[in-house]
Scaffold this motif. Sequence first.
Motif, PDB file in Angstrom:
ATOM      1  N   MET A   1      -3.795  -3.940   4.452  1.00 41.30           N
ATOM      2  CA  MET A   1      -4.436  -2.832   5.173  1.00 41.30           C
ATOM      3  C   MET A   1      -5.033  -1.461   4.509  1.00 41.30           C
ATOM      4  O   MET A   1      -6.242  -1.270   4.769  1.00 41.30           O
ATOM      5  CB  MET A   1      -3.680  -2.216   6.088  1.00 41.30           C
ATOM      6  N   ILE A   2      -4.276  -1.182   3.377  1.00 34.89           N
ATOM      7  CA  ILE A   2      -4.676   0.083   2.843  1.00 34.89           C
ATOM      8  C   ILE A   2      -5.428  -0.693   1.422  1.00 34.89           C
ATOM      9  O   ILE A   2      -5.230  -1.410   0.842  1.00 34.89           O
ATOM     10  CB  ILE A   2      -3.529   0.787   2.327  1.00 34.89           C
ATOM     11  N   LYS A   3      -6.708   0.092   1.347  1.00 36.01           N
ATOM     12  CA  LYS A   3      -7.634  -0.189   0.099  1.00 36.01           C
ATOM     13  C   LYS A   3      -7.514   0.719  -0.815  1.00 36.01           C
ATOM     14  O   LYS A   3      -7.041   1.836  -0.736  1.00 36.01           O
ATOM     15  CB  LYS A   3      -9.155  -0.281   0.571  1.00 36.01           C
ATOM     16  N   GLY A   4      -8.023   0.657  -2.066  1.00 32.46           N
ATOM     17  CA  GLY A   4      -8.348   1.607  -2.927  1.00 32.46           C
ATOM     18  C   GLY A   4      -6.979   1.997  -3.736  1.00 32.46           C
ATOM     19  O   GLY A   4      -6.156   0.960  -4.074  1.00 32.46           O
ATOM     20  N   SER A   5      -6.827   3.098  -4.192  1.00 34.16           N
ATOM     21  CA  SER A   5      -5.998   3.684  -5.230  1.00 34.16           C
ATOM     22  C   SER A   5      -4.393   3.530  -4.476  1.00 34.16           C
ATOM     23  O   SER A   5      -3.466   3.610  -5.232  1.00 34.16           O
ATOM     24  CB  SER A   5      -6.112   4.737  -5.844  1.00 34.16           C
ATOM     25  N   LYS A   6      -4.276   3.685  -3.342  1.00 37.73           N
ATOM     26  CA  LYS A   6      -3.160   3.770  -2.433  1.00 37.73           C
ATOM     27  C   LYS A   6      -2.783   2.387  -1.983  1.00 37.73           C
ATOM     28  O   LYS A   6      -1.647   2.411  -1.582  1.00 37.73           O
ATOM     29  CB  LYS A   6      -3.438   4.690  -1.441  1.00 37.73           C
ATOM     30  N   GLY A   7      -3.646   1.538  -2.332  1.00 38.45           N
ATOM     31  CA  GLY A   7      -3.217   0.055  -1.927  1.00 38.45           C
ATOM     32  C   GLY A   7      -2.476  -0.586  -2.706  1.00 38.45           C
ATOM     33  O   GLY A   7      -2.007  -0.294  -3.784  1.00 38.45           O
ATOM     34  N   LEU A   8      -2.582  -2.108  -2.611  1.00 39.67           N
ATOM     35  CA  LEU A   8      -1.838  -3.130  -3.436  1.00 39.67           C
ATOM     36  C   LEU A   8      -2.393  -2.950  -4.812  1.00 39.67           C
ATOM     37  O   LEU A   8      -1.404  -3.174  -5.640  1.00 39.67           O
ATOM     38  CB  LEU A   8      -2.264  -4.342  -3.125  1.00 39.67           C
ATOM     39  N   TRP A   9      -3.499  -2.546  -5.193  1.00 38.61           N
ATOM     40  CA  TRP A   9      -3.736  -2.618  -6.661  1.00 38.61           C
ATOM     41  C   TRP A   9      -3.632  -1.154  -7.397  1.00 38.61           C
ATOM     42  O   TRP A   9      -3.977  -0.901  -8.322  1.00 38.61           O
ATOM     43  CB  TRP A   9      -5.343  -3.040  -6.976  1.00 38.61           C
ATOM     44  N   GLY A  10      -2.955  -0.181  -6.599  1.00 37.90           N
ATOM     45  CA  GLY A  10      -2.694   1.003  -6.955  1.00 37.90           C
ATOM     46  C   GLY A  10      -1.270   1.543  -6.882  1.00 37.90           C
ATOM     47  O   GLY A  10      -0.362   0.598  -7.161  1.00 37.90           O
ATOM     48  N   ARG A  11      -1.209   2.541  -6.445  1.00 39.26           N
ATOM     49  CA  ARG A  11       0.393   3.228  -6.012  1.00 39.26           C
ATOM     50  C   ARG A  11       1.026   2.249  -4.946  1.00 39.26           C
ATOM     51  O   ARG A  11       2.390   2.098  -5.433  1.00 39.26           O
ATOM     52  CB  ARG A  11       0.116   4.626  -5.277  1.00 39.26           C
ATOM     53  N   GLY A  12       0.427   1.733  -4.031  1.00 40.42           N
ATOM     54  CA  GLY A  12       1.112   0.656  -3.178  1.00 40.42           C
ATOM     55  C   GLY A  12       1.922  -0.725  -3.937  1.00 40.42           C
ATOM     56  O   GLY A  12       2.782  -0.953  -3.735  1.00 40.42           O
ATOM     57  N   GLY A  13       1.140  -1.145  -4.963  1.00 36.73           N
ATOM     58  CA  GLY A  13       1.483  -2.170  -5.368  1.00 36.73           C
ATOM     59  C   GLY A  13       2.650  -1.887  -6.426  1.00 36.73           C
ATOM     60  O   GLY A  13       3.642  -2.512  -6.488  1.00 36.73           O
ATOM     61  N   VAL A  14       2.824  -0.809  -7.127  1.00 37.52           N
ATOM     62  CA  VAL A  14       3.832  -0.105  -7.999  1.00 37.52           C
ATOM     63  C   VAL A  14       5.044  -0.252  -6.975  1.00 37.52           C
ATOM     64  O   VAL A  14       6.040  -0.629  -7.502  1.00 37.52           O
ATOM     65  CB  VAL A  14       3.485   1.181  -8.644  1.00 37.52           C
ATOM     66  N   GLU A  15       4.942   0.602  -5.857  1.00 38.01           N
ATOM     67  CA  GLU A  15       6.018   0.633  -4.830  1.00 38.01           C
ATOM     68  C   GLU A  15       6.561  -0.690  -4.388  1.00 38.01           C
ATOM     69  O   GLU A  15       7.544  -0.875  -4.094  1.00 38.01           O
ATOM     70  CB  GLU A  15       5.539   1.475  -3.685  1.00 38.01           C
ATOM     71  N   PHE A  16       5.604  -1.577  -4.152  1.00 38.85           N
ATOM     72  CA  PHE A  16       5.724  -2.804  -3.534  1.00 38.85           C
ATOM     73  C   PHE A  16       6.654  -3.717  -4.618  1.00 38.85           C
ATOM     74  O   PHE A  16       7.787  -4.397  -4.544  1.00 38.85           O
ATOM     75  CB  PHE A  16       4.464  -3.743  -3.306  1.00 38.85           C
ATOM     76  N   ILE A  17       6.179  -3.602  -5.877  1.00 38.01           N
ATOM     77  CA  ILE A  17       7.208  -4.271  -7.023  1.00 38.01           C
ATOM     78  C   ILE A  17       8.615  -3.629  -7.190  1.00 38.01           C
ATOM     79  O   ILE A  17       9.551  -4.320  -7.504  1.00 38.01           O
ATOM     80  CB  ILE A  17       6.389  -4.248  -8.219  1.00 38.01           C
ATOM     81  N   ALA A  18       8.477  -2.408  -6.921  1.00 34.38           N
ATOM     82  CA  ALA A  18       9.894  -1.795  -7.238  1.00 34.38           C
ATOM     83  C   ALA A  18      10.746  -2.166  -5.894  1.00 34.38           C
ATOM     84  O   ALA A  18      11.950  -2.305  -6.471  1.00 34.38           O
ATOM     85  CB  ALA A  18       9.603  -0.074  -7.224  1.00 34.38           C
TER      86      ALA A  18
END
Length: 189
Positions: free
Chosen positions: A160-177
Amino acid sequence: MKLLNNKFYKWSRNIHRDLSFFFSGMLLIYAISGLVMNHRQSINPQYSVERKAYVIQQMLPAKEAINKQVVMALLKPLGEEKNYTKHYFPESSLMKIFLKGGSSLVVNIKTGEAVYEALHRRYIIGAMARLHYNPGKWWTLFADAFAIGLIIITFTGILMIKGSKGLWGRGGVEFIAGIMIPLLFLFFF
């Protein structure tokens, strides 16, 4: 392509919202009972135990002279005479009285020292904790639907979330953590 993209995000938001509301009650039940289950060494999810130590003032007869009538007299001040099931002597001077529901009274017949343990069923938390043990076929089906729903909620939330807060940004880092922490505990602790 932009129209298809917008429809996908709108569909993703709607599915995410509806499944989140539908499964939020179950999520709360699992979370609360999971906390209790994680601390079983200090909180019994099925029973609360009330322990009372005291000294019986009257002289008690010898082991051979103790009968059901004597036992009932010991239970009367506790209001447990109707809950008597049986008694026995694990040691010559120690009598254990079993009561309905799991409560018990242990009496040292020489010193008069007694310990009364009253068990009280925790109906709500106990029922919630029982769900972790898969209580039946219908529950299995609902629990499977719940698990699939959580997977869908997760993926729709991630996408749902696009851009730097999404999967390819901060969200991706949180997801991997969020994936790495449980894996570290599984393999290294």
